[in-house]
Write a protein that holds these residues in place. Structure first.
Motif, PDB file in Angstrom:
ATOM      1  N   TYR A 169       6.950  -1.710  -3.867  1.00  0.00           N
ATOM      2  CA  TYR A 169       5.527  -1.363  -3.787  1.00  0.00           C
ATOM      3  C   TYR A 169       5.164  -0.900  -2.372  1.00  0.00           C
ATOM      4  O   TYR A 169       4.385   0.042  -2.203  1.00  0.00           O
ATOM      5  CB  TYR A 169       4.679  -2.576  -4.166  1.00  0.00           C
ATOM      6  CG  TYR A 169       3.214  -2.385  -3.874  1.00  0.00           C
ATOM      7  CD1 TYR A 169       2.409  -1.594  -4.702  1.00  0.00           C
ATOM      8  CD2 TYR A 169       2.633  -2.972  -2.753  1.00  0.00           C
ATOM      9  CE1 TYR A 169       1.067  -1.412  -4.419  1.00  0.00           C
ATOM     10  CE2 TYR A 169       1.289  -2.788  -2.463  1.00  0.00           C
ATOM     11  CZ  TYR A 169       0.508  -2.008  -3.300  1.00  0.00           C
ATOM     12  OH  TYR A 169      -0.813  -1.822  -3.021  1.00  0.00           O
ATOM     13  N   ILE A 170       5.773  -1.546  -1.375  1.00  0.00           N
ATOM     14  CA  ILE A 170       5.488  -1.190   0.014  1.00  0.00           C
ATOM     15  C   ILE A 170       5.907   0.247   0.287  1.00  0.00           C
ATOM     16  O   ILE A 170       5.182   1.017   0.931  1.00  0.00           O
ATOM     17  CB  ILE A 170       6.206  -2.158   0.976  1.00  0.00           C
ATOM     18  CG1 ILE A 170       5.661  -3.578   0.802  1.00  0.00           C
ATOM     19  CG2 ILE A 170       6.043  -1.708   2.422  1.00  0.00           C
ATOM     20  CD1 ILE A 170       6.384  -4.606   1.617  1.00  0.00           C
TER      21      ILE A 170
ATOM     22  N   LYS B 156       6.305   2.736  -1.950  1.00  0.00           N
ATOM     23  CA  LYS B 156       5.434   3.665  -2.669  1.00  0.00           C
ATOM     24  C   LYS B 156       4.080   3.795  -1.961  1.00  0.00           C
ATOM     25  O   LYS B 156       3.533   4.892  -1.837  1.00  0.00           O
ATOM     26  CB  LYS B 156       5.228   3.186  -4.107  1.00  0.00           C
ATOM     27  CG  LYS B 156       6.473   3.298  -4.973  1.00  0.00           C
ATOM     28  CD  LYS B 156       6.181   2.826  -6.393  1.00  0.00           C
ATOM     29  CE  LYS B 156       7.409   2.976  -7.281  1.00  0.00           C
ATOM     30  NZ  LYS B 156       7.146   2.518  -8.675  1.00  0.00           N
ATOM     31  N   ASN B 157       3.560   2.689  -1.523  1.00  0.00           N
ATOM     32  CA  ASN B 157       2.263   2.702  -0.840  1.00  0.00           C
ATOM     33  C   ASN B 157       2.352   3.468   0.482  1.00  0.00           C
ATOM     34  O   ASN B 157       1.410   4.161   0.881  1.00  0.00           O
ATOM     35  CB  ASN B 157       1.784   1.272  -0.600  1.00  0.00           C
ATOM     36  CG  ASN B 157       0.293   1.206  -0.334  1.00  0.00           C
ATOM     37  OD1 ASN B 157      -0.483   1.904  -0.994  1.00  0.00           O
ATOM     38  ND2 ASN B 157      -0.105   0.368   0.600  1.00  0.00           N
TER      39      ASN B 157
ATOM     40  N   ARG C 234       2.373   7.147  -0.380  1.00  0.00           N
ATOM     41  CA  ARG C 234       1.032   7.579  -0.771  1.00  0.00           C
ATOM     42  C   ARG C 234       0.136   7.709   0.455  1.00  0.00           C
ATOM     43  O   ARG C 234      -0.678   8.625   0.558  1.00  0.00           O
ATOM     44  CB  ARG C 234       0.427   6.588  -1.772  1.00  0.00           C
ATOM     45  CG  ARG C 234       0.947   6.739  -3.181  1.00  0.00           C
ATOM     46  CD  ARG C 234       0.040   6.024  -4.164  1.00  0.00           C
ATOM     47  NE  ARG C 234       0.028   4.583  -3.926  1.00  0.00           N
ATOM     48  CZ  ARG C 234       0.831   3.714  -4.528  1.00  0.00           C
ATOM     49  NH1 ARG C 234       1.727   4.149  -5.419  1.00  0.00           N
ATOM     50  NH2 ARG C 234       0.771   2.424  -4.265  1.00  0.00           N
ATOM     51  N   SER C 235       0.298   6.790   1.389  1.00  0.00           N
ATOM     52  CA  SER C 235      -0.515   6.830   2.608  1.00  0.00           C
ATOM     53  C   SER C 235      -0.200   8.077   3.428  1.00  0.00           C
ATOM     54  O   SER C 235      -1.102   8.696   4.007  1.00  0.00           O
ATOM     55  CB  SER C 235      -0.271   5.567   3.441  1.00  0.00           C
ATOM     56  OG  SER C 235      -1.014   5.601   4.640  1.00  0.00           O
TER      57      SER C 235
ATOM     58  N   ARG D 283      -1.869  10.978   1.672  1.00  0.00           N
ATOM     59  CA  ARG D 283      -3.330  10.935   1.779  1.00  0.00           C
ATOM     60  C   ARG D 283      -3.800  11.406   3.152  1.00  0.00           C
ATOM     61  O   ARG D 283      -4.800  12.105   3.267  1.00  0.00           O
ATOM     62  CB  ARG D 283      -3.844   9.503   1.533  1.00  0.00           C
ATOM     63  CG  ARG D 283      -3.854   9.080   0.082  1.00  0.00           C
ATOM     64  CD  ARG D 283      -4.754   7.873  -0.091  1.00  0.00           C
ATOM     65  NE  ARG D 283      -4.390   6.783   0.814  1.00  0.00           N
ATOM     66  CZ  ARG D 283      -3.568   5.799   0.495  1.00  0.00           C
ATOM     67  NH1 ARG D 283      -2.983   5.777  -0.702  1.00  0.00           N
ATOM     68  NH2 ARG D 283      -3.283   4.849   1.367  1.00  0.00           N
TER      69      ARG D 283
ATOM     70  N   GLU E 205      -8.452  -0.797   5.589  1.00  0.00           N
ATOM     71  CA  GLU E 205      -7.319  -0.811   4.670  1.00  0.00           C
ATOM     72  C   GLU E 205      -6.463  -2.058   4.894  1.00  0.00           C
ATOM     73  O   GLU E 205      -6.009  -2.697   3.928  1.00  0.00           O
ATOM     74  CB  GLU E 205      -6.477   0.455   4.873  1.00  0.00           C
ATOM     75  CG  GLU E 205      -5.259   0.524   3.967  1.00  0.00           C
ATOM     76  CD  GLU E 205      -4.386   1.731   4.271  1.00  0.00           C
ATOM     77  OE1 GLU E 205      -3.236   1.761   3.772  1.00  0.00           O
ATOM     78  OE2 GLU E 205      -4.838   2.640   5.004  1.00  0.00           O
TER      79      GLU E 205
ATOM     80  N   LEU F 126      -5.835  -5.038   2.090  1.00  0.00           N
ATOM     81  CA  LEU F 126      -4.482  -5.447   1.695  1.00  0.00           C
ATOM     82  C   LEU F 126      -4.252  -6.932   1.979  1.00  0.00           C
ATOM     83  O   LEU F 126      -3.604  -7.636   1.186  1.00  0.00           O
ATOM     84  CB  LEU F 126      -3.439  -4.616   2.463  1.00  0.00           C
ATOM     85  CG  LEU F 126      -3.369  -3.126   2.090  1.00  0.00           C
ATOM     86  CD1 LEU F 126      -2.408  -2.392   3.008  1.00  0.00           C
ATOM     87  CD2 LEU F 126      -2.937  -2.960   0.625  1.00  0.00           C
TER      88      LEU F 126
ATOM     89  N   GLN G  26       5.054  -1.765   6.025  1.00  0.00           N
ATOM     90  CA  GLN G  26       4.593  -0.514   5.432  1.00  0.00           C
ATOM     91  C   GLN G  26       4.317   0.531   6.505  1.00  0.00           C
ATOM     92  O   GLN G  26       4.690   1.697   6.359  1.00  0.00           O
ATOM     93  CB  GLN G  26       3.321  -0.751   4.616  1.00  0.00           C
ATOM     94  CG  GLN G  26       2.713   0.535   4.058  1.00  0.00           C
ATOM     95  CD  GLN G  26       1.404   0.297   3.344  1.00  0.00           C
ATOM     96  OE1 GLN G  26       1.254  -0.701   2.630  1.00  0.00           O
ATOM     97  NE2 GLN G  26       0.443   1.207   3.532  1.00  0.00           N
TER      98      GLN G  26
ATOM     99  N   GLU H  14       6.201   4.152   7.007  1.00  0.00           N
ATOM    100  CA  GLU H  14       5.488   5.425   7.146  1.00  0.00           C
ATOM    101  C   GLU H  14       5.981   6.175   8.384  1.00  0.00           C
ATOM    102  O   GLU H  14       6.303   7.373   8.314  1.00  0.00           O
ATOM    103  CB  GLU H  14       3.981   5.173   7.266  1.00  0.00           C
ATOM    104  CG  GLU H  14       3.323   4.665   6.006  1.00  0.00           C
ATOM    105  CD  GLU H  14       1.845   4.423   6.226  1.00  0.00           C
ATOM    106  OE1 GLU H  14       1.267   5.041   7.154  1.00  0.00           O
ATOM    107  OE2 GLU H  14       1.249   3.621   5.495  1.00  0.00           O
TER     108      GLU H  14
END
Length: 525
Positions: free
Chosen positions: A2-3, A5-6, A9-10, A13, A373, A377, A390, A394
């Protein structure tokens, strides 16, 4: 999962922020790749040159060490006058060292010609015979006397083996008629320069009679077995001296075997007459003086470096020193490339410091903008360590994508850029040499032209000197590299990427761990 994928996505975005960070990292990676490639090229070229370098060395008197043992001038003068060069037997003793690959030697002596005239570069031929003889006699008394005796018009060089004839092995000299004298035989044959042969109408099979300058009635007859030619009839160092001595002219060099030279020396010693100066009490001999020069060859630099201790163990005195002109020339040939490598190192440090600082500042602003954010979280139960992870993911994704692009472009551009900068560095070196003219306020000397790829070229606008005897020899610089970026550079770039990620990521982690999620949410307007 999940980390990850997030994190992706970040990145999608916040395209603007991600692109900005990516551009900065791209610039850092491209600059780092070029700087590292230049340094790696210099190292690779040095390694390759060393692997192909066959080192030669010689042993000579260490005059500085000799004079250092005495405080008064008379003591230093006496030490220098009494010290002698090593004998052939001593040189051969040190050649037994395990590090020595091979050993060869040469004898050289100055002699006069009885049936042949030396090519005259002294200007004495243009004056009368009596004046010439008087001038030569005075010149000999002033400059050409001493331990080696009176100097003649020819330089006779005796070679111990074919290996000693480096000019022929390197291709700068070659036999144009006849054949080389036999190796290891005292057969009284010789080879002469084609200019000298043409000047005296000599050919293969003719004889040339040489005499001892200290005793003109002492003559030796040599049969010409071959005539050699040189790629260039000009030698800067010898041409400067040929204005004083005809024997310094390369065309007046006669080559024989070392055994023939030894036979001549023995015959001359047997016929020698000793005289004592009534005023000074010094004893002199009419024997022909032979100068011995021994050369040791080594398979590599490591063998050369171990030779000194081995020679000392074999009895070499501290009054003698071991030196290698090959290593000196090799080190000078790499000077522009090493200077470029040093500048690239400074540039790399500056890029990393400035780039790392910018990344830290950007990450600080990014974290401050994403405080809400982080609070959300944390409020839904995500631990701060995972939130920090996360942000690291990134940054790592952006960093390595930018590194990959920067490394690719840097690898393509590294070789042409390195060669361009190297060419500029060599030109600067040449310009520094030419600036001496400005400091002297007149023309000090010029630069000769050499084959491309062999020597440092002067700027095209520089005029060649009219007097080639005053030219300065050029340095054989490394002018280009064929490869720069390799696996080592790539690994170094990856290490730089990890370093940038960790340094800038630590800032994010520090801020994240300091934030209180409830306070963040309550303070949001």
């Amino acid at each position: 999962m999940y980390i990850v994928k997030n994190a992706l996505r970040s990145i999608s975005r916040s395209k603007g922020r991600s692109i900005l960070i990516g551009i900065i990292i791209f610039v850092i990676s491209l600059s780092s790749c070029l700087a590292l490639s230049i340094r790696q090229a210099a190292k690779s070229e040095e390694t390759a040159a060393l692997s192909d370098l066959e080192v030669t060395a010689s042993i000579s008197v260490d005059r500085q060490a000799l004079m250092g043992n005495f405080e008064d001038r008379e003591g230093r003068r006496e030490a220098l006058s009494q010290n002698q060069e090593l004998s052939l037997q001593e040189l051969e003793t040190y050649a037994q060292a395990d590090s020595v690959k091979s050993f060869y030697y040469t004898y050289s002596a100055s002699m006069n010609g009885e049936n042949a005239e030396a090519i005259d570069s002294t200007g004495l031929a243009s004056i009368g015979d009596e004046e010439a003889a008087s001038s030569m006699e005075k010149g000999n008394d002033r400059m050409q006397g001493g331990p080696m005796g009176v100097q003649g018009d020819f330089t006779v060089i005796g070679y111990s083996s074919d290996e000693a004839m480096t000019a022929f092995l390197q291709g700068t000299q070659s036999i144009s008629e006849g054949a080389m004298f036999a190796q290891g035989e005292a057969d009284y044959t010789c080879v002469i320069n084609e200019e000298l042969a043409s000047y005296n109408d000599l050919s293969v099979g003719d004889t040339i009679v040489l005499s001892n300058p200290n005793a003109e009635d002492e003559t030796y007859t040599l049969t010409i077995s071959g005539i050699y030619q040189s790629e260039s009839s000009t030698d800067a160092a010898m041409n400067m001296m040929s204005g004083f001595m005809a024997s310094a002219d390369p065309a007046n060099q006669i080559y024989i075997s070392a055994q023939t030279a030894e036979s001549i020396a023995e015959a001359s010693s047997a016929a020698a007459v000793e005289t004592t100066d009534e005023t000074t009490g010094m004893t002199s001999t009419s024997a022909l003086q032979m100068m011995l020069n021994g050369t040791y060859t080594f398979a590599d630099v490591e063998a050369y470096e171990s030779f000194e201790q081995e020679a000392r163990d074999l009895g070499l005195s501290d009054e003698y020193t071991i030196s290698s002109s090959d290593l000196n020339a090799y080190e000078q040939s790499l000077a522009p490339l090493q200077n470029l490598s040093r500048y690239a190192g400074y540039f790399l440090i500056v890029i990393l410091v400035i780039g790392g600082s910018i990344l830290i500042v950007l990450n600080i602003f990014s974290i401050r903008e994403r405080k809400y954010e982080i609070g959300v979280l944390s409020a839904i139960g995500m631990k701060k360590k995972k939130i920090a992870a996360q942000f690291l993911i990134e940054l790592s994704c952006i960093t390595f994508c930018a590194l990959l692009i920067g490394a690719g472009i840097g690898a393509v551009a590294s070789v042409p850029l390195t060669n361009t900068l190297l060419s500029s560095q060599i030109e600067n070196t040449a310009q520094n040499s030419m600036d001496r003219n400005d400091r002297f306020g007149r023309e000090v000397g010029g630069f000769e032209s050499f084959d491309e790829g062999q020597m440092m070229q002067p700027p095209e606008e520089m005029e060649q000197p009219q007097d080639q005897n005053m030219s300065f020899p050029m340095m054989n610089y490394v002018e280009s590299v064929s490869s720069a970026t390799n696996l080592t550079v790539i690994m170094q770039l990856i290490a730089i990427g990890l370093f940038l990620t960790i340094v800038s990521g630590i800032t994010a982690i520090v801020f994240i761990l300091r934030y209180d999620p409830l306070k963040i949410l309550s303070d949001r307007e």
